[in-house]
Design a protein around this motif. Sequence first.
Motif, PDB file in Angstrom:
ATOM      1  N   ILE A 228       0.721  -1.054  -0.120  1.00 44.07           N
ATOM      2  CA  ILE A 228      -0.009   0.185   0.130  1.00 44.07           C
ATOM      3  C   ILE A 228       0.928   1.171   0.097  1.00 44.07           C
ATOM      4  O   ILE A 228       1.560   1.457   1.004  1.00 44.07           O
ATOM      5  CB  ILE A 228      -0.913   0.081   1.405  1.00 44.07           C
TER       6      ILE A 228
ATOM      7  N   TYR B  56       2.368   4.592   0.861  1.00 42.87           N
ATOM      8  CA  TYR B  56       2.185   5.484   1.960  1.00 42.87           C
ATOM      9  C   TYR B  56       3.609   6.166   2.158  1.00 42.87           C
ATOM     10  O   TYR B  56       4.470   5.416   2.502  1.00 42.87           O
ATOM     11  CB  TYR B  56       1.543   4.692   3.252  1.00 42.87           C
TER      12      TYR B  56
ATOM     13  N   LEU C 184      -7.241   6.178   0.651  1.00 44.52           N
ATOM     14  CA  LEU C 184      -6.361   4.835   1.211  1.00 44.52           C
ATOM     15  C   LEU C 184      -7.363   3.768   1.593  1.00 44.52           C
ATOM     16  O   LEU C 184      -7.044   2.658   1.523  1.00 44.52           O
ATOM     17  CB  LEU C 184      -5.528   5.041   2.282  1.00 44.52           C
ATOM     18  N   SER C 185      -8.448   3.836   2.350  1.00 46.21           N
ATOM     19  CA  SER C 185      -9.530   3.080   2.477  1.00 46.21           C
ATOM     20  C   SER C 185      -9.918   2.286   1.318  1.00 46.21           C
ATOM     21  O   SER C 185      -9.792   1.030   1.401  1.00 46.21           O
ATOM     22  CB  SER C 185     -10.528   3.693   3.635  1.00 46.21           C
TER      23      SER C 185
ATOM     24  N   ALA D  72      -7.127   0.045  -0.156  1.00 43.41           N
ATOM     25  CA  ALA D  72      -6.681  -1.149   0.733  1.00 43.41           C
ATOM     26  C   ALA D  72      -7.770  -2.307   0.501  1.00 43.41           C
ATOM     27  O   ALA D  72      -7.310  -3.301   0.662  1.00 43.41           O
ATOM     28  CB  ALA D  72      -6.507  -0.716   2.078  1.00 43.41           C
TER      29      ALA D  72
ATOM     30  N   LEU E 153      -3.364   2.561   9.125  1.00 46.63           N
ATOM     31  CA  LEU E 153      -3.386   1.785   8.010  1.00 46.63           C
ATOM     32  C   LEU E 153      -3.529   0.368   8.481  1.00 46.63           C
ATOM     33  O   LEU E 153      -4.160  -0.515   8.065  1.00 46.63           O
ATOM     34  CB  LEU E 153      -1.907   1.719   7.289  1.00 46.63           C
TER      35      LEU E 153
END
Length: 408
Positions: free
Chosen positions: A129, A131, A222-223, A226, A266
Amino acid sequence: MLQDILQYYIQKSDCSSIDFCYTFYLPTDWDYKIREELFQPLFLKAGLIHGNDGQGRLMFMSELDLTFEFIQMQQRINMKHGKRYIICTVDFQSTFSVDLKMISAQYADFAVKTRTFSPQLLKQVHFEIPYNGLKEQRSSLISCLEKQCESTLSSEFIDTMFEIFSQKFKSFDLSSSYPFQTVLSFRPFQHLSSQQLKLYGLNRKEISAIQSITSEDILTHLSCFAENVLRNKMDELLGGTSSTKTKSMVIICTTQAWGNPELLLLLTLVEKCSEAYSEETTKSYQLRRDGTVNRLSMSDRHVRFASIQLFKSQIKKFNMRRNPVILPNNATTEQPKSSSKSTIFINIDISLTQIKTIFTYLNKHRQVEQKQNIECNMEPLNCFITQSDSYQRPMLHIPNRKDFWRLS
């Protein structure tokens, strides 16, 4: 370098080089051939082991072996033989990475108190992911604030809000196991009063919206990412397998991941997405036990302790299988040429009426010692002799042949 370390411990411990064993940790997907052809010759060339040492003094362990040993030590999962389990390892080096491994619990070759099963790797997938830490959080916060506010936001206001957001998450006690709902629903700006926010030219509607912002709102992009990537990787992992055989999933957080407050969001996103996938697929695995997510933080100390437990079990298995070296009656204190063979000799003198046992061994200081007349629960020889009716002569009769003992 290894030779220098070895010499240091030889002087410190007052022992010989053959008293040392070595454990080498390898990635899970490295096969046995790499171990034998690449690393063992290096140890032989350095003189740390000898060619006739076998596998007793140089042991190879995989990252999966250590992780599985740690899980059994924590007793978070009630494991059963032949059942499948998912291990989700979350790590952060230069990027946030997730490893998903499906394993089958098999009986260990040598069971000890904390270790009943050993892992059989069935399948594994990996994803990352993207980040960038604080930079990622700041960018996400700006996007979230702009979505909630019609007014133009000053750089001073953005800096103030980001500082509040960062400090709030640094205050989380990382040693506690927070439910992901608690972290994602946390509202970092709810304590700000209307008077404070009005100083930045915000109206009542904007103030109310900012006070109700949650952590998950800030990392919405991001959610979504992911959730999508984890769903695809789970499909890949579970594809072609029967979900009824998969019992539980455990999330392992390394020190690099769990010890970083910037990654807390995260980590909780991974937990949320994992539980959501299980619900969507009619509970293909269990992520909770007694209402708590199966999340374990695996520190360097845990790794060392797990490796020690594995090393002990491997040594016991090795000692059970190796052949002994016979020490003569006039044995001296001279050290044997190789420590991979036993330095114990049991001499049992059997007569018709009694058994005399002499136990010769090397103690921890490598001095020869003996013990005599040890009780070994063996009956005298005449108990095994029967009289044949046909030939009228004694016969040695052993009805059930067994291995009475093994040397270790």
